[in-house]
Design a protein around this motif. Structure first.
Motif, PDB file in Angstrom:
ATOM      1  N   ASP A  31      12.729   7.069  -9.080  1.00  0.00           N
ATOM      2  CA  ASP A  31      12.963   8.511  -8.933  1.00  0.00           C
ATOM      3  C   ASP A  31      12.590   9.031  -7.545  1.00  0.00           C
ATOM      4  O   ASP A  31      12.670  10.227  -7.284  1.00  0.00           O
ATOM      5  CB  ASP A  31      12.228   9.304 -10.011  1.00  0.00           C
ATOM      6  N   GLY A  32      12.169   8.134  -6.641  1.00  0.00           N
ATOM      7  CA  GLY A  32      11.851   8.523  -5.266  1.00  0.00           C
ATOM      8  C   GLY A  32      10.390   8.886  -5.035  1.00  0.00           C
ATOM      9  O   GLY A  32      10.000   9.148  -3.900  1.00  0.00           O
ATOM     10  N   THR A  33       9.581   8.911  -6.082  1.00  0.00           N
ATOM     11  CA  THR A  33       8.161   9.178  -5.901  1.00  0.00           C
ATOM     12  C   THR A  33       7.439   7.878  -5.547  1.00  0.00           C
ATOM     13  O   THR A  33       7.989   6.791  -5.683  1.00  0.00           O
ATOM     14  CB  THR A  33       7.525   9.798  -7.162  1.00  0.00           C
ATOM     15  N   PHE A  34       6.220   8.025  -5.091  1.00  0.00           N
ATOM     16  CA  PHE A  34       5.434   6.885  -4.631  1.00  0.00           C
ATOM     17  C   PHE A  34       4.171   6.756  -5.449  1.00  0.00           C
ATOM     18  O   PHE A  34       3.694   7.728  -6.037  1.00  0.00           O
ATOM     19  CB  PHE A  34       5.065   7.070  -3.151  1.00  0.00           C
ATOM     20  N   GLY A  35       3.618   5.542  -5.477  1.00  0.00           N
ATOM     21  CA  GLY A  35       2.369   5.293  -6.182  1.00  0.00           C
ATOM     22  C   GLY A  35       1.688   4.063  -5.634  1.00  0.00           C
ATOM     23  O   GLY A  35       2.194   3.392  -4.736  1.00  0.00           O
ATOM     24  N   PHE A  60       2.951  10.551  -5.822  1.00  0.00           N
ATOM     25  CA  PHE A  60       2.861  11.068  -4.459  1.00  0.00           C
ATOM     26  C   PHE A  60       4.260  11.283  -3.910  1.00  0.00           C
ATOM     27  O   PHE A  60       5.204  10.588  -4.289  1.00  0.00           O
ATOM     28  CB  PHE A  60       2.071  10.093  -3.575  1.00  0.00           C
ATOM     29  N   ALA A  61       4.386  12.230  -2.992  1.00  0.00           N
ATOM     30  CA  ALA A  61       5.691  12.624  -2.486  1.00  0.00           C
ATOM     31  C   ALA A  61       6.246  11.686  -1.421  1.00  0.00           C
ATOM     32  O   ALA A  61       7.457  11.569  -1.265  1.00  0.00           O
ATOM     33  CB  ALA A  61       5.627  14.039  -1.916  1.00  0.00           C
ATOM     34  N   ASP A  62       5.358  11.010  -0.668  1.00  0.00           N
ATOM     35  CA  ASP A  62       5.843  10.157   0.415  1.00  0.00           C
ATOM     36  C   ASP A  62       4.868   9.016   0.694  1.00  0.00           C
ATOM     37  O   ASP A  62       3.775   8.960   0.137  1.00  0.00           O
ATOM     38  CB  ASP A  62       6.116  10.966   1.685  1.00  0.00           C
ATOM     39  N   GLU A  63       5.298   8.106   1.566  1.00  0.00           N
ATOM     40  CA  GLU A  63       4.498   6.907   1.842  1.00  0.00           C
ATOM     41  C   GLU A  63       3.181   7.242   2.545  1.00  0.00           C
ATOM     42  O   GLU A  63       2.155   6.612   2.276  1.00  0.00           O
ATOM     43  CB  GLU A  63       5.317   5.922   2.675  1.00  0.00           C
ATOM     44  N   THR A  64       3.185   8.217   3.417  1.00  0.00           N
ATOM     45  CA  THR A  64       1.944   8.605   4.093  1.00  0.00           C
ATOM     46  C   THR A  64       0.915   9.101   3.089  1.00  0.00           C
ATOM     47  O   THR A  64      -0.257   8.720   3.140  1.00  0.00           O
ATOM     48  CB  THR A  64       2.220   9.692   5.151  1.00  0.00           C
ATOM     49  N   ARG A  67      -0.478   6.149   1.008  1.00  0.00           N
ATOM     50  CA  ARG A  67      -1.408   5.327   1.802  1.00  0.00           C
ATOM     51  C   ARG A  67      -2.767   6.013   1.929  1.00  0.00           C
ATOM     52  O   ARG A  67      -3.815   5.381   1.771  1.00  0.00           O
ATOM     53  CB  ARG A  67      -0.845   5.049   3.196  1.00  0.00           C
ATOM     54  N   ASN A  68      -2.758   7.299   2.233  1.00  0.00           N
ATOM     55  CA  ASN A  68      -4.016   8.047   2.362  1.00  0.00           C
ATOM     56  C   ASN A  68      -4.784   8.082   1.041  1.00  0.00           C
ATOM     57  O   ASN A  68      -6.003   7.916   1.014  1.00  0.00           O
ATOM     58  CB  ASN A  68      -3.751   9.460   2.872  1.00  0.00           C
ATOM     59  N   ALA A  69      -4.086   8.288  -0.051  1.00  0.00           N
ATOM     60  CA  ALA A  69      -4.731   8.336  -1.368  1.00  0.00           C
ATOM     61  C   ALA A  69      -5.330   6.981  -1.729  1.00  0.00           C
ATOM     62  O   ALA A  69      -6.445   6.908  -2.261  1.00  0.00           O
ATOM     63  CB  ALA A  69      -3.722   8.771  -2.435  1.00  0.00           C
ATOM     64  N   ALA A  70      -4.616   5.908  -1.444  1.00  0.00           N
ATOM     65  CA  ALA A  70      -5.133   4.567  -1.741  1.00  0.00           C
ATOM     66  C   ALA A  70      -6.399   4.298  -0.932  1.00  0.00           C
ATOM     67  O   ALA A  70      -7.380   3.772  -1.465  1.00  0.00           O
ATOM     68  CB  ALA A  70      -4.070   3.515  -1.441  1.00  0.00           C
ATOM     69  N   ARG A  71      -6.406   4.663   0.330  1.00  0.00           N
ATOM     70  CA  ARG A  71      -7.593   4.450   1.169  1.00  0.00           C
ATOM     71  C   ARG A  71      -8.790   5.253   0.667  1.00  0.00           C
ATOM     72  O   ARG A  71      -9.927   4.803   0.773  1.00  0.00           O
ATOM     73  CB  ARG A  71      -7.283   4.797   2.615  1.00  0.00           C
ATOM     74  N   THR A  72      -8.532   6.416   0.138  1.00  0.00           N
ATOM     75  CA  THR A  72      -9.615   7.245  -0.404  1.00  0.00           C
ATOM     76  C   THR A  72     -10.133   6.684  -1.725  1.00  0.00           C
ATOM     77  O   THR A  72     -11.342   6.649  -1.960  1.00  0.00           O
ATOM     78  CB  THR A  72      -9.127   8.693  -0.605  1.00  0.00           C
ATOM     79  N   ALA A  73      -9.244   6.231  -2.576  1.00  0.00           N
ATOM     80  CA  ALA A  73      -9.608   5.794  -3.928  1.00  0.00           C
ATOM     81  C   ALA A  73     -10.194   4.387  -3.985  1.00  0.00           C
ATOM     82  O   ALA A  73     -11.036   4.098  -4.833  1.00  0.00           O
ATOM     83  CB  ALA A  73      -8.392   5.874  -4.848  1.00  0.00           C
ATOM     84  N   VAL A  74      -9.750   3.505  -3.108  1.00  0.00           N
ATOM     85  CA  VAL A  74     -10.146   2.097  -3.162  1.00  0.00           C
ATOM     86  C   VAL A  74     -11.131   1.832  -2.029  1.00  0.00           C
ATOM     87  O   VAL A  74     -10.746   1.788  -0.858  1.00  0.00           O
ATOM     88  CB  VAL A  74      -8.913   1.174  -3.060  1.00  0.00           C
ATOM     89  N   LYS A  75     -12.388   1.681  -2.380  1.00  0.00           N
ATOM     90  CA  LYS A  75     -13.460   1.619  -1.382  1.00  0.00           C
ATOM     91  C   LYS A  75     -13.277   0.502  -0.360  1.00  0.00           C
ATOM     92  O   LYS A  75     -13.454   0.723   0.829  1.00  0.00           O
ATOM     93  CB  LYS A  75     -14.830   1.497  -2.065  1.00  0.00           C
ATOM     94  N   TRP A  76     -12.926  -0.709  -0.783  1.00  0.00           N
ATOM     95  CA  TRP A  76     -12.789  -1.803   0.177  1.00  0.00           C
ATOM     96  C   TRP A  76     -11.626  -1.559   1.139  1.00  0.00           C
ATOM     97  O   TRP A  76     -11.657  -1.990   2.282  1.00  0.00           O
ATOM     98  CB  TRP A  76     -12.663  -3.170  -0.501  1.00  0.00           C
TER      99      TRP A  76
END
Length: 83
Positions: A31-35, A60-64, A67-76
């Motif tokens: 559907d064009g969303t990101f995760g 998430f609406a886009d790749e940026t 990426r930012n959400a993953a970096r925030t959520a995943v500590k390593w």
């Protein structure tokens, strides 16, 4: 079978930690969303990767943004691993 295959998310990047026991997949849904999802691999388990965190339903609406959400959520990942 083709319809099911096209409905699967497209993995844009698979970011792995230094020892190869964790990874985060960034993906785009049909559907064009990101995760993203975090996975783990135990060396003694021959089944391979398994889900580790349950982030996959977040949208998430886009790749940026993903990426930012993953970096925030995943500590390593936020420590620069997987870049």
């Amino acid at each position: 079978m083709t319809a099911t295959r096209s409905a699967r998310p497209l993995v844009l990047a698979s970011l792995e930690n230094g020892d190869g026991t964790r990874c985060v997949d960034l993906f785009r849904r049909a559907d064009g969303t990101f995760g993203f999802e975090e996975y783990r691999r135990d060396p003694e388990d021959p089944r391979g990767w398994s889900g580790a965190a349950g982030f996959g339903a977040r949208i998430f609406a886009d790749e940026t943004a993903v990426r930012n959400a993953a970096r925030t959520a995943v500590k390593w990942l936020s420590s620069g691993a997987g870049d």
